[in-house]
Design a protein around this motif. Structure first.
Motif, short mmCIF file in Angstrom:
data_model
loop_
_atom_site.label_atom_id
_atom_site.label_comp_id
_atom_site.label_asym_id
_atom_site.label_seq_id
_atom_site.Cartn_x
_atom_site.Cartn_y
_atom_site.Cartn_z
N TYR A 1 0.84 -1.18 0.00
CA TYR A 1 0.00 0.00 0.00
C TYR A 1 0.88 1.24 0.00
O TYR A 1 2.02 1.22 0.47
CB TYR A 1 -0.86 0.07 1.28
CG TYR A 1 -1.93 -0.98 1.38
CD1 TYR A 1 -1.66 -2.24 1.91
CD2 TYR A 1 -3.23 -0.72 0.96
CE1 TYR A 1 -2.65 -3.21 2.01
CE2 TYR A 1 -4.22 -1.68 1.06
CZ TYR A 1 -3.93 -2.91 1.59
OH TYR A 1 -4.91 -3.87 1.69
N GLU B 1 -5.18 8.31 14.27
CA GLU B 1 -5.97 8.18 13.05
C GLU B 1 -6.53 6.76 12.99
O GLU B 1 -5.81 5.80 13.27
CB GLU B 1 -5.14 8.49 11.80
CG GLU B 1 -5.99 8.58 10.53
CD GLU B 1 -5.25 9.21 9.36
OE1 GLU B 1 -4.01 9.31 9.41
OE2 GLU B 1 -5.94 9.62 8.38
N THR C 1 -9.62 -3.23 1.53
CA THR C 1 -9.87 -1.88 1.04
C THR C 1 -10.04 -0.96 2.23
O THR C 1 -10.88 -1.21 3.10
CB THR C 1 -11.11 -1.84 0.15
OG1 THR C 1 -10.91 -2.70 -0.97
CG2 THR C 1 -11.38 -0.43 -0.34
N PHE C 2 -9.24 0.12 2.26
CA PHE C 2 -9.22 1.04 3.39
C PHE C 2 -10.11 2.25 3.13
O PHE C 2 -10.20 2.75 2.00
CB PHE C 2 -7.80 1.54 3.63
CG PHE C 2 -6.93 0.56 4.36
CD1 PHE C 2 -6.45 -0.58 3.72
CD2 PHE C 2 -6.58 0.77 5.68
CE1 PHE C 2 -5.66 -1.49 4.40
CE2 PHE C 2 -5.77 -0.12 6.36
CZ PHE C 2 -5.32 -1.25 5.72
N GLY C 3 -10.72 2.75 4.21
CA GLY C 3 -11.34 4.06 4.16
C GLY C 3 -10.27 5.15 4.19
O GLY C 3 -9.08 4.87 4.33
N GLN C 4 -10.73 6.38 4.08
CA GLN C 4 -9.80 7.51 3.98
C GLN C 4 -9.20 7.88 5.33
O GLN C 4 -8.25 8.66 5.38
CB GLN C 4 -10.52 8.73 3.39
CG GLN C 4 -11.05 8.50 1.99
CD GLN C 4 -12.48 7.99 1.98
OE1 GLN C 4 -12.92 7.31 2.91
NE2 GLN C 4 -13.19 8.30 0.94
N GLY C 5 -9.74 7.36 6.40
CA GLY C 5 -9.21 7.64 7.71
C GLY C 5 -9.98 8.73 8.44
O GLY C 5 -10.50 9.67 7.81
N GLY D 1 -5.04 12.30 3.76
CA GLY D 1 -6.37 12.52 3.19
C GLY D 1 -6.84 11.46 2.22
O GLY D 1 -8.00 11.47 1.80
N LEU D 2 -5.97 10.53 1.87
CA LEU D 2 -6.34 9.49 0.90
C LEU D 2 -6.37 8.11 1.53
O LEU D 2 -6.73 7.13 0.86
CB LEU D 2 -5.37 9.50 -0.28
CG LEU D 2 -5.35 10.77 -1.13
CD1 LEU D 2 -4.27 10.68 -2.20
CD2 LEU D 2 -6.72 11.02 -1.76
N GLY D 3 -5.98 8.00 2.77
CA GLY D 3 -5.95 6.70 3.42
C GLY D 3 -4.87 5.82 2.81
O GLY D 3 -3.86 6.30 2.31
N LEU D 4 -5.08 4.53 2.86
CA LEU D 4 -4.15 3.57 2.27
C LEU D 4 -4.74 3.08 0.95
O LEU D 4 -5.88 2.65 0.89
CB LEU D 4 -3.94 2.38 3.19
CG LEU D 4 -2.91 2.55 4.30
CD1 LEU D 4 -3.45 3.42 5.41
CD2 LEU D 4 -2.47 1.20 4.84
N ARG D 5 -3.95 3.14 -0.08
CA ARG D 5 -4.39 2.67 -1.39
C ARG D 5 -3.54 1.49 -1.81
O ARG D 5 -2.31 1.52 -1.72
CB ARG D 5 -4.30 3.82 -2.40
CG ARG D 5 -5.28 4.95 -2.14
CD ARG D 5 -5.11 6.07 -3.15
NE ARG D 5 -3.83 6.75 -3.00
CZ ARG D 5 -3.31 7.56 -3.92
NH1 ARG D 5 -3.97 7.78 -5.05
NH2 ARG D 5 -2.16 8.16 -3.69
N LEU D 6 -4.22 0.47 -2.30
CA LEU D 6 -3.56 -0.79 -2.64
C LEU D 6 -2.86 -0.67 -3.98
O LEU D 6 -3.47 -0.31 -4.99
CB LEU D 6 -4.58 -1.91 -2.68
CG LEU D 6 -4.06 -3.30 -2.99
CD1 LEU D 6 -3.10 -3.77 -1.91
CD2 LEU D 6 -5.23 -4.28 -3.13
N ASP E 1 -5.42 -0.95 -6.80
CA ASP E 1 -6.14 0.22 -7.31
C ASP E 1 -5.24 1.21 -8.05
O ASP E 1 -5.71 1.94 -8.92
CB ASP E 1 -6.83 0.93 -6.14
CG ASP E 1 -7.83 0.02 -5.46
OD1 ASP E 1 -7.85 -0.03 -4.21
OD2 ASP E 1 -8.58 -0.68 -6.16
N PHE F 1 -8.74 3.79 10.81
CA PHE F 1 -9.11 3.34 9.48
C PHE F 1 -10.11 2.19 9.56
O PHE F 1 -9.87 1.21 10.27
CB PHE F 1 -7.88 2.86 8.70
CG PHE F 1 -6.90 3.95 8.38
CD1 PHE F 1 -5.82 4.18 9.22
CD2 PHE F 1 -7.06 4.74 7.26
CE1 PHE F 1 -4.91 5.18 8.94
CE2 PHE F 1 -6.15 5.74 6.96
CZ PHE F 1 -5.07 5.96 7.80
#
Lengths: 111, 116
Positions: A35, B88, B105-109, A40-45, A59, B90
């Motif tokens: 990841y 924070e 799949t993660f949310g934005q936090g 502001g974008l969190g974790l993206r795979l 993603d 998630f």
């Protein structure tokens, strides 16, 4: 305790360099993930792997590739680093149905 | 396909008051749901998980979450906030089947601030 180890905590690379981020887990987990984490974008795979030599795009795979030659090791490769790849990179491993265990992260800066 | 939405990017509470962090999900299959916490300059830590057993899940540090299928929600709560809860959080969904099996799949936090 499960341990997921990322080879570097901090890296600084130049634009255009080929970059390798290494991740090793010690619990014989089948699934491993890469990841990136941005504010502001969190974790993206980016990519994940079900087993040795098995990989699937996440993603945001563009600009990245991965390698899983051994079950315990999952490598993320930036073929030609760019400044928009400056980020925190997190590796994780898990067995399906269970929570994931994360490494401490690699903060990569591309200059 | 699966997705998760954390409804608040920031939540601010006073110490000793309840905490509510909201999460909605979508999933094509029976989902597993998780909450993770990340303290400043620390790694991600699993707080709790739901995997089709009891709908009310208890986690570490006094947190709990309730799976509500009809509302596609998995909100995180704690009766009384502590200063050390500032971090924070998630929300995470994982499908039990389909092409995205095993994928998290993660949310934005949600950044939780706790005031004295």
């Amino acid at each position: 305790d499960v341990k997921v180890t990322q080879s570097s905590r901090y890296l600084v690379k130049r634009t255009g360099e080929k970059v390798f981020l290494e991740c090793v887990q010690d619990m014989d987990h089948e699934n491993m993930f890469w990841y990136r984490q941005d504010p502001g974008l969190g974790l993206r795979l980016i990519y994940f792997s079900y087993d040795v030599k098995m990989k699937e795009k996440g993603d945001i795979p563009e600009g990245y590739s991965v390698s899983r030659e051994k079950k315990e090791r999952f490598s993320l490769i930036l073929e030609s680093a760019s400044t928009n790849q400056t980020s925190m990179y997190l590796c994780a491993s898990r067995d399906p149905g269970r929570g994931a265990f994360f490494g401490q992260g690699t903060r990569l800066t591309v200059v | 396909a699966q997705s998760v939405t954390q409804l608040d990017s920031h939540v601010s509470v006073s110490e000793g008051t309840p905490v509510l962090l909201r999460c909605n999900y979508s999933s094509s299959y029976s989902p597993s749901l998780f909450w993770y916490v990340q303290h400043p300059n620390k790694g991600l830590q699993l707080l709790l998980k739901y995997t089709s057993a009891a709908t009310l899940v208890k986690g570490i540090n006094g947190f709990e979450a309730e799976f509500k299928k009809s509302e596609t929600s998995f909100h995180l709560t704690k009766p009384s906030a502590h200063m050390s809860d500032a971090a924070e959080y998630f929300c995470v969904v994982s499908n039990a089947g389909g092409s995205s099996y095993g994928k998290l799949t993660f949310g934005q936090g949600t950044i939780l601030t706790v005031h004295p």
